[in-house]
Design an enzyme around this catalytic site. Structure first.
Site, PDB file in Angstrom:
ATOM      1  N   ASN A   1       3.821  -7.148   4.148  1.00  0.00           N
ATOM      2  CA  ASN A   1       2.388  -7.319   4.392  1.00  0.00           C
ATOM      3  C   ASN A   1       1.628  -6.910   3.140  1.00  0.00           C
ATOM      4  OD1 ASN A   1      -0.031  -7.761   5.916  1.00  0.00           O
ATOM      5  ND2 ASN A   1      -0.236  -5.550   6.198  1.00  0.00           N
TER       6      ASN A   1
ATOM      7  N   SER B   1      -2.186  -2.729  -1.502  1.00  0.00           N
ATOM      8  CA  SER B   1      -0.796  -2.299  -1.336  1.00  0.00           C
ATOM      9  C   SER B   1       0.025  -3.423  -0.712  1.00  0.00           C
ATOM     10  CB  SER B   1      -0.723  -1.094  -0.381  1.00  0.00           C
ATOM     11  OG  SER B   1      -1.610  -0.067  -0.769  1.00  0.00           O
TER      12      SER B   1
ATOM     13  N   HIS C   1      -2.098  -5.301   2.141  1.00  0.00           N
ATOM     14  CA  HIS C   1      -3.244  -4.645   2.772  1.00  0.00           C
ATOM     15  C   HIS C   1      -4.231  -4.213   1.685  1.00  0.00           C
ATOM     16  CE1 HIS C   1      -5.518  -2.548   5.801  1.00  0.00           C
ATOM     17  NE2 HIS C   1      -5.600  -1.535   4.957  1.00  0.00           N
TER      18      HIS C   1
HETATM   19  C1  GAR Z   1      -6.378 -10.477   1.722  1.00  0.00           C
HETATM   20  O1  GAR Z   1      -7.356  -9.887   0.940  1.00  0.00           O
HETATM   21  C2  GAR Z   1      -5.491  -9.442   2.362  1.00  0.00           C
HETATM   22  O2  GAR Z   1      -5.370  -8.286   1.581  1.00  0.00           O
HETATM   23  C3  GAR Z   1      -6.217  -9.154   3.634  1.00  0.00           C
HETATM   24  O3  GAR Z   1      -6.737 -10.390   4.059  1.00  0.00           O
HETATM   25  C4  GAR Z   1      -7.022 -11.176   2.922  1.00  0.00           C
HETATM   26  C5  GAR Z   1      -6.480 -12.564   3.149  1.00  0.00           C
HETATM   27  O4  GAR Z   1      -6.886 -13.435   2.131  1.00  0.00           O
HETATM   28  N1  GAR Z   1      -5.332  -8.606   4.618  1.00  0.00           N
HETATM   29  C6  GAR Z   1      -5.680  -7.701   5.530  1.00  0.00           C
HETATM   30  O5  GAR Z   1      -6.804  -7.261   5.609  1.00  0.00           O
HETATM   31  C7  GAR Z   1      -4.556  -7.256   6.444  1.00  0.00           C
HETATM   32  N2  GAR Z   1      -4.925  -6.102   7.183  1.00  0.00           N
HETATM   33  P1  GAR Z   1      -6.152 -14.812   1.931  1.00  0.00           P
HETATM   34  O6  GAR Z   1      -6.095 -15.501   3.294  1.00  0.00           O
HETATM   35  O7  GAR Z   1      -7.030 -15.568   0.981  1.00  0.00           O
HETATM   36  O8  GAR Z   1      -4.782 -14.542   1.377  1.00  0.00           O
END
Ligand code: GAR
Length: 210
Positions: free
Chosen positions: A107, A136, A109
């Site tokens: 994952n 992370s 985060h």
């Molecule tokens: C990313 O920034 C990721 O770090 C976050 O969602 C976004 C997805 O962007 N994830 C979380 O918050 C998980 N708890 P993306 O769809 O453009 O990859």
């Protein structure tokens, strides 16, 4: 070549970075499917344009979290993945699901874990007056955002930053570190053992590779 299934809920920019790294030969693997819990999101279009199988499994069609995760697990396993990559998949996972993919699910985060598990991480970093923030990549375990960290990237917080500024700064880092960690896993260099995360046989510290 490792088989990778990516789970998304939205724009899919991390998924895209991983697909591009596979296509460029920087990852010894290929994305065999992209699964979203939401229909109509941009990430599904990006995957389809790249010729990758896409699936939508809406959580709204299932009465319980357990029922949804059981069906999701079946769908994922149809693709026989070596690695499951959560890339903005905004769901809390059941323990059974997390256990099933123990040691083979990653994952990303948007915080310097263990700080700010859960949502609204950028605003919470601003509210706390942090001068540094980041992202992370970790192995997924049963507890939300608490699995062992593999790699973090740090960004500065500037005077007057908004949550959106921070999100953009962090996302630029995400697109570098997530494909890198996936490449380590697919080349067999990265393992989750009883002792913790091992890279090239060396046990990593609590902040991962540094
Ligand atoms: C990313 O920034 C990721 O770090 C976050 O969602 C976004 C997805 O962007 N994830 C979380 O918050 C998980 N708890 P993306 O769809 O453009 O990859």
């Amino acid at each position: 070549m490792a088989r990778i299934v990516v789970l998304i809920s939205g724009s899919g920019s991390n998924m895209q970075a991983i697909v591009e790294a596979c296509e460029a030969g920087r990852i010894d693997g290929h994305v065999v499917a992209v699964i979203s819990n939401k229909a109509g999101v941009r990430g599904l279009d990006i995957a389809a344009e790249a010729g990758i199988a896409t699936e939508v499994l809406s959580h709204k069609d299932y009465p319980t979290r357990e029922a949804y995760d059981a069906e999701l697990q079946k769908l994922i396993d149809n693709y026989r993945p070596d690695l499951v990559v959560l890339a903005g998949f905004m769901r809390i996972l059941t323990a059974d699901f997390a256990t099933h993919y123990h040691g083979r699910m990653l994952n990303i985060h948007p915080s310097l874990l263990p700080k700010y598990t859960g949502i609204n991480t950028h605003q919470r970093a601003l509210d706390a007056g942090d001068t540094e923030h980041g992202v992370s990549v970790h192995f997924v375990t049963e507890e939300l955002d608490a699995g062992p960290v593999i790699l973090q990237a740090r960004v500065p917080v500037f005077e007057g930053d908004t949550a959106q500024d921070l999100q953009q700064r962090v996302q630029t880092q995400e697109h570098g570190i997530y494909p890198l960690v996936v490449s380590w896993f697919c080349s067999g260099r990265l393992k989750l053992t009883d002792a913790g995360v091992e890279l090239d046989g060396e046990l990593l510290g609590p902040a991962g590779y540094a």
